[in-house]
Write an enzyme that holds these catalytic residues in place. Sequence first.
Site, mmCIF file in Angstrom:
data_model
loop_
_atom_site.group_PDB
_atom_site.id
_atom_site.type_symbol
_atom_site.label_atom_id
_atom_site.label_comp_id
_atom_site.label_asym_id
_atom_site.label_seq_id
_atom_site.Cartn_x
_atom_site.Cartn_y
_atom_site.Cartn_z
ATOM 1 N N PRO A 221 -6.334 4.027 8.520
ATOM 2 C CA PRO A 221 -6.348 4.955 9.656
ATOM 3 C C PRO A 221 -4.948 5.178 10.214
ATOM 4 O O PRO A 221 -4.078 4.307 10.121
ATOM 5 C CB PRO A 221 -7.238 4.244 10.685
ATOM 6 C CG PRO A 221 -8.068 3.297 9.880
ATOM 7 C CD PRO A 221 -7.192 2.862 8.749
ATOM 8 N N CYS A 222 -4.734 6.353 10.755
ATOM 9 C CA CYS A 222 -3.440 6.716 11.323
ATOM 10 C C CYS A 222 -3.291 6.060 12.690
ATOM 11 O O CYS A 222 -4.023 6.373 13.632
ATOM 12 C CB CYS A 222 -3.347 8.232 11.448
ATOM 13 S SG CYS A 222 -1.752 8.851 11.979
ATOM 14 N N GLN A 223 -2.350 5.107 12.810
ATOM 15 C CA GLN A 223 -2.120 4.400 14.073
ATOM 16 C C GLN A 223 -0.645 4.441 14.436
ATOM 17 O O GLN A 223 0.217 4.337 13.564
ATOM 18 C CB GLN A 223 -2.542 2.928 13.940
ATOM 19 C CG GLN A 223 -4.017 2.687 13.710
ATOM 20 C CD GLN A 223 -4.290 1.215 13.427
ATOM 21 O OE1 GLN A 223 -4.071 0.732 12.324
ATOM 22 N NE2 GLN A 223 -4.756 0.501 14.440
#
EC number: 2.1.1.37
Length: 432
Positions: free
Chosen positions: A146-148
Amino acid sequence: MIPDYYSIAQVADILSVSKETLRRWDSNGTLVPQRHPDNNYRVYHRSQIEHFEQAQLLFNSKWDEEVTIKPDRDYKLVELFAGAGGLALGLEKAGFQSLLLNEFDRHACNTLRANRPLWNVVEGDVANVEFSKHRDQVDILSGGFPCQAFSYAGKKLGFEDTRGTLFFEFARAVKETNPKVIVAENVRGLLKHDDGKTLESITNVIDEIGYELVDPRVLKAVFYQVPQKRERLFLIGIRKDLAPFVKFNWPSPYTRIMTMRDALKKGDLFDTDTPKSEGQTYPKRKAEILAKVPQGGYWRDLSDDLQREYMKKSYFLGGGKTGMARRLSWDEPCLTLTCSPAQKQTERCHPEENRPLTVREYARIQTFPDAWIFSGPLTAQYKQIGNAVPVNLAYAVGRSLVALLNDIEKLNASSKPLKKESEIHKQMALVV
């Protein structure tokens, strides 16, 4: 076979422009459609668009050649954040064998186990998974973390600085397994996430752990035999002791754009019409209003009184809101699927019937085979499918990865030994 004529919708997809842009080009004479000789529809001839770079890629595609690529040996795969198996299934189709698949969501894990009982599905938090036992046995490590955002302290971030993020766990798995190639896929938004700092940090870590990153690329699924306008960012990293001797080539596009008709009807993609399955429904009044929306249309195609009723306060706000009251068209690809087909902001209404898409229709648009079953309640099934990498997109990328690994195998088989990474760095320093 590459056709001679293309509809306005098809040309918009091929050139990655909006229909409004094509209308503007029509008005100012930049690109004017002509009448089809058989049906008098306004279309573009192939000769009108073949000078565009995007069209050249389509017309000069090596798809037929690439689809014959097979692995020189059994290549091994470890995948993190596996979801419902879209990426894993596409890579399997390309010839990869999965050693381990990790996923946190229990419904997705049950989906993987139901379809592939022999896969080693490890359910749970990736932070608790030990990968070292697979060291030097892995050809590809893949995953869509996931994009964090990362925390910043005025410096470039390294591996340890990303601790606590899911990307850190991806990088840790890479360090523990030492694969030849790494593959990360993500949303297009990662390119500009946190003003580009997130991708910069990811790039720094990939370099630090010993991999050379191929220039990241956004792949449009619609070019890879997927009837959907979904975009995914792919990051490919090659281990530094191998990178100087090989080159990764991105997959060529398919020779035409697939549509909703290809997805749901018998044809080139599937041998039968879509099987019956469960699906969400609309409230009675919503279905009555959507019945007034033509194929490919949306809320602005309604009468003004129905626009006001359906949109409520949003009627007075700016922006096109083109996903609202949106009906799909048989002759165009599907819009990007969401995790719920009946959400008002991102409507995905069937081209003819006044209902959302069913689970099996969702799955077909993501190019899952009809035999691939999804576990859990209806909402969980939609979520798994909506979050998946389209299988055919993964298959296309997988063939390019197989070609890369085949080249690496030829290196290993040659009598000339590979230079050690330290020797390569010394030579580079001398050149500088």
